[in-house]
Design a protein around this motif. Structure first.
Motif, mmCIF file in Angstrom:
data_model
loop_
_atom_site.group_PDB
_atom_site.id
_atom_site.type_symbol
_atom_site.label_atom_id
_atom_site.label_comp_id
_atom_site.label_asym_id
_atom_site.label_seq_id
_atom_site.Cartn_x
_atom_site.Cartn_y
_atom_site.Cartn_z
ATOM 1 N N LEU A 166 3.003 36.297 -10.786
ATOM 2 C CA LEU A 166 2.764 34.939 -9.835
ATOM 3 C C LEU A 166 2.890 33.757 -10.642
ATOM 4 C CD1 LEU A 166 -0.647 36.333 -8.671
ATOM 5 C CD2 LEU A 166 1.521 36.337 -7.365
ATOM 6 N N LEU A 167 3.155 33.731 -11.973
ATOM 7 C CA LEU A 167 3.253 32.711 -12.742
ATOM 8 C C LEU A 167 4.831 32.268 -12.912
ATOM 9 C CD1 LEU A 167 0.564 33.977 -13.726
ATOM 10 C CD2 LEU A 167 0.593 32.290 -15.392
ATOM 11 N N ILE B 203 17.666 31.974 1.419
ATOM 12 C CA ILE B 203 17.401 32.035 -0.114
ATOM 13 C C ILE B 203 18.301 32.957 -0.699
ATOM 14 C CG2 ILE B 203 15.928 32.432 -2.074
ATOM 15 C CD1 ILE B 203 13.619 31.419 -0.298
ATOM 16 N N GLU B 204 18.401 34.328 -0.089
ATOM 17 C CA GLU B 204 19.267 35.198 -0.530
ATOM 18 C C GLU B 204 20.632 34.715 -0.531
ATOM 19 O OE1 GLU B 204 20.603 38.964 -2.341
ATOM 20 O OE2 GLU B 204 18.630 37.616 -2.544
ATOM 21 N N ALA B 205 21.173 34.341 0.791
ATOM 22 C CA ALA B 205 22.464 33.783 1.012
ATOM 23 C C ALA B 205 22.789 32.642 -0.162
ATOM 24 C CB ALA B 205 22.348 33.212 2.438
ATOM 25 N N ALA B 206 21.853 31.665 -0.416
ATOM 26 C CA ALA B 206 22.222 30.594 -1.369
ATOM 27 C C ALA B 206 22.608 31.345 -2.709
ATOM 28 C CB ALA B 206 21.060 29.640 -1.323
ATOM 29 N N ARG B 207 21.562 32.201 -3.052
ATOM 30 C CA ARG B 207 21.641 32.903 -4.356
ATOM 31 C C ARG B 207 23.245 33.672 -4.590
ATOM 32 N NH1 ARG B 207 20.873 37.488 -6.748
ATOM 33 N NH2 ARG B 207 20.529 38.591 -5.131
ATOM 34 N N SER C 180 15.524 31.681 -10.601
ATOM 35 C CA SER C 180 14.268 31.131 -9.882
ATOM 36 C C SER C 180 14.798 31.742 -8.135
ATOM 37 C CB SER C 180 14.427 29.678 -9.931
ATOM 38 O OG SER C 180 13.962 29.261 -11.021
ATOM 39 N N LEU C 181 15.991 31.438 -8.057
ATOM 40 C CA LEU C 181 16.351 32.035 -6.394
ATOM 41 C C LEU C 181 15.794 33.549 -6.215
ATOM 42 C CD1 LEU C 181 19.495 29.953 -5.606
ATOM 43 C CD2 LEU C 181 17.205 29.722 -4.738
ATOM 44 N N GLU C 182 16.114 34.250 -7.391
ATOM 45 C CA GLU C 182 15.878 35.603 -7.264
ATOM 46 C C GLU C 182 14.507 35.987 -7.082
ATOM 47 O OE1 GLU C 182 16.172 39.838 -7.550
ATOM 48 O OE2 GLU C 182 17.740 38.265 -7.322
ATOM 49 N N LYS C 183 13.508 35.003 -7.938
ATOM 50 C CA LYS C 183 12.104 35.346 -7.768
ATOM 51 C C LYS C 183 11.621 34.694 -6.432
ATOM 52 C CE LYS C 183 10.417 35.249 -12.390
ATOM 53 N NZ LYS C 183 9.444 34.595 -13.258
ATOM 54 N N GLY D 91 9.877 36.866 -3.737
ATOM 55 C CA GLY D 91 8.425 36.341 -3.296
ATOM 56 C C GLY D 91 8.534 36.542 -1.599
ATOM 57 N N THR D 92 9.736 35.931 -1.022
ATOM 58 C CA THR D 92 9.727 35.997 0.576
ATOM 59 C C THR D 92 9.575 37.477 1.179
ATOM 60 O OG1 THR D 92 11.757 35.857 0.530
ATOM 61 C CG2 THR D 92 10.822 33.546 0.761
ATOM 62 N N ASP D 93 10.319 38.299 0.375
ATOM 63 C CA ASP D 93 10.259 39.713 0.770
ATOM 64 C C ASP D 93 8.902 40.281 0.500
ATOM 65 O OD1 ASP D 93 13.047 39.683 1.213
ATOM 66 O OD2 ASP D 93 13.515 40.420 -0.825
ATOM 67 N N GLU D 94 8.201 40.002 -0.454
ATOM 68 C CA GLU D 94 6.858 40.366 -0.616
ATOM 69 C C GLU D 94 5.655 39.973 0.390
ATOM 70 O OE1 GLU D 94 3.728 42.588 -2.158
ATOM 71 O OE2 GLU D 94 5.771 42.952 -2.251
ATOM 72 N N ALA D 95 5.981 38.630 0.752
ATOM 73 C CA ALA D 95 5.237 37.933 1.650
ATOM 74 C C ALA D 95 5.502 38.613 3.074
ATOM 75 C CB ALA D 95 5.403 36.449 1.648
ATOM 76 N N HIS D 96 6.788 39.042 3.414
ATOM 77 C CA HIS D 96 7.192 39.459 4.707
ATOM 78 C C HIS D 96 6.630 40.916 4.773
ATOM 79 C CE1 HIS D 96 9.726 41.306 7.722
ATOM 80 N NE2 HIS D 96 9.859 40.285 8.126
ATOM 81 N N ARG D 97 6.713 41.499 3.627
ATOM 82 C CA ARG D 97 6.052 42.986 3.695
ATOM 83 C C ARG D 97 4.713 43.046 3.786
ATOM 84 N NH1 ARG D 97 3.962 46.596 0.430
ATOM 85 N NH2 ARG D 97 3.880 45.366 -1.343
ATOM 86 N N ARG D 98 3.901 42.087 3.215
ATOM 87 C CA ARG D 98 2.500 42.135 3.307
ATOM 88 C C ARG D 98 2.122 41.877 4.736
ATOM 89 N NH1 ARG D 98 -0.410 42.208 -1.640
ATOM 90 N NH2 ARG D 98 0.624 43.561 -3.089
ATOM 91 N N LEU D 99 2.894 40.589 5.165
ATOM 92 C CA LEU D 99 2.390 40.138 6.634
ATOM 93 C C LEU D 99 2.687 41.457 7.693
ATOM 94 C CD1 LEU D 99 1.410 37.822 8.158
ATOM 95 C CD2 LEU D 99 3.863 36.715 8.284
ATOM 96 N N ARG D 100 3.915 42.081 7.694
ATOM 97 C CA ARG D 100 3.957 43.192 8.434
ATOM 98 C C ARG D 100 2.906 44.189 8.361
ATOM 99 N NH1 ARG D 100 7.616 42.416 12.432
ATOM 100 N NH2 ARG D 100 7.710 44.811 12.386
ATOM 101 N N GLN D 101 2.482 44.543 7.092
ATOM 102 C CA GLN D 101 1.301 45.279 6.704
ATOM 103 C C GLN D 101 0.070 44.673 7.459
ATOM 104 O OE1 GLN D 101 0.267 46.004 2.736
ATOM 105 N NE2 GLN D 101 0.184 48.323 2.995
#
Length: 391
Positions: A273-274, A211-215, A231-234, A238-248
């Motif tokens: 979130l909206l 996603i970051e590469a496409a943006r 939208s790509l920025e969001k 979102g993926t960064d936050e999901a990855h961080r939470r999953l790692r946590q």
């Protein structure tokens, strides 16, 4: 067939202690009656104050009746049984009553609570001191008194040591089973953490990179509209936050003891979130004020649940989402979407409910009668309610 039937009977008796004790009481009664028939009474005729042979049978019946509650009310049974045993001593003592008294001591040590056992030990110690002083001061040189005291001491000692040994073995077995369960749970947590890392976290990280590469590529070629870039920025965030939470979460699963030292984060805005064309409408208290007065781990759970509900409202509903916060509950509601909405599995809501149960809260979700609105209600745990009212 017979062996299976016996196992079934034994299992039912273990599940029904009152029935098991009733069978034991009948066995003690029959044994005591047999001992009476063979002359097992007036063992200490020299100390007898009452000469009434029939009374032995009455006392035996009363002791056997008490045995029905030997494992459910052990200390009460021991107290009443000791009184009956003293009456039996005044008659000269009988084998059946002495046998039951020893069993009552055993049951008190085996089935009694820790506090009661400690009190019983102090009581036995005090009675021992009193008995020794009595023998030394008042019954010096009395062989009968010494023999009777020795008989009672042996009865209490044998019953107490037997019960204490069984109790200790039970505690040791329970401790060993708890340790084994903890080790198996830890292995399961580590396996789940390993699977999350290999099958989920890596895929989320790769998706975020794409996603970051496409943006970046669209921005470099200046062919990406502003809305799409946003939208790509969001999506990247979102993926960064999901990855961080999953790692946590993986860290929590692998180092569960550090959960309190590293509580789940409560940063970030719920408005993120909206999508841009929908808003989060707030009513009542500020959720941040409620969570600020609570422990970090508990506040994180409440926030995670509310975030999950808002996300569900966005995915499965339409229009703006209403967040209503009062002293004892947080409510999330929205308009139910048509058939084009993404169908839900209910896994997220079920997981959120389990999280709330761990801290004493609850979750309910329903469609409001006569409307096209869906509402989920998070009932705050009592500690949250009291904290908010006193904040």
């Amino acid at each position: 067939m017979i062996e299976r039937r016996m196992r079934s009977i034994l299992r039912q008796l273990n599940e029904r202690p009152r029935s098991r004790d009733a069978l034991g009481a009948i066995a003690y009664l029959l044994t005591g009656v047999a001992l009476l028939q063979f002359g097992g009474y007036r063992l200490w005729a020299d100390v007898a104050l009452i000469d009434e042979p029939a009374a032995f049978l009455v006392l035996l019946g009363a002791m056997s009746l008490l045995a029905v509650w030997r494992s459910t009310r052990p200390f009460l049974v021991l107290l009443l049984g000791t009184g009956l045993a003293v009456c039996d001593l005044l008659l000269g003592s009988s084998f059946g009553v002495i046998l039951l008294l020893g069993d009552f001591v055993y049951c008190a040590f085996r089935y009694g609570g820790d506090r009661g056992v400690r009190a019983l030990l102090w009581g036995i110690l005090a009675l021992t001191v009193v008995a020794v002083l009595t023998l030394v001061v008042w019954f010096r040189g009395s062989g009968v008194a010494a023999a009777v005291s020795l008989q009672w001491a042996l009865t209490v000692m044998i019953g107490g040591l037997w019960g204490w040994n069984v109790r200790s073995e039970r505690v040791s077995t329970r401790t060993a089973m708890a340790l084994r369960h903890a080790q198996e749970t830890e292995r399961l947590r580590r396996r789940i953490a390993h699977d999350l890392h290999d099958h989920v976290a890596n895929h989320i990280a790769v998706a975020g990179l794409h996603i970051e590469a496409a943006r970046l590529r669209g921005a470099r070629e200046e062919r990406l509209p502003g809305a799409a870039a946003q939208s790509l920025e969001k999506a990247t965030q979102g993926t960064d936050e999901a990855h961080r939470r999953l790692r946590q979460l993986i860290a929590v699963l692998t180092t569960i003891d550090g959960l309190e030292q590293h509580p789940l984060s409560t940063d970030g805005s719920l408005d993120d979130l909206l999508p841009d064309d929908r808003s989060l409408l707030r009513r009542g208290h500020d959720l941040t004020d409620i969570l600020a007065a609570q422990s970090a781990s508990g506040a994180a759970i409440i926030r995670r649940v509310v975030s999950e509900l808002i996300t569900n409202a966005v995915k499965h509903g339409e229009g703006d989402v209403l967040l209503d916060v009062d002293d004892d509950a947080v409510r999330v509601s929205n308009v139910i979407a048509g058939t084009s909405a993404v169908p839900g599995t209910g896994i997220g809501t079920a997981g959120a409910a389990l999280l709330l149960e761990d801290i004493g809260g609850s979750l309910s979700a329903e469609r409001l009668a006569g409307t096209d609105r869906w509402r989920a209600t998070v009932t705050l745990p009592q500690v949250f309610v009291e904290g908010v009212r006193h904040a």
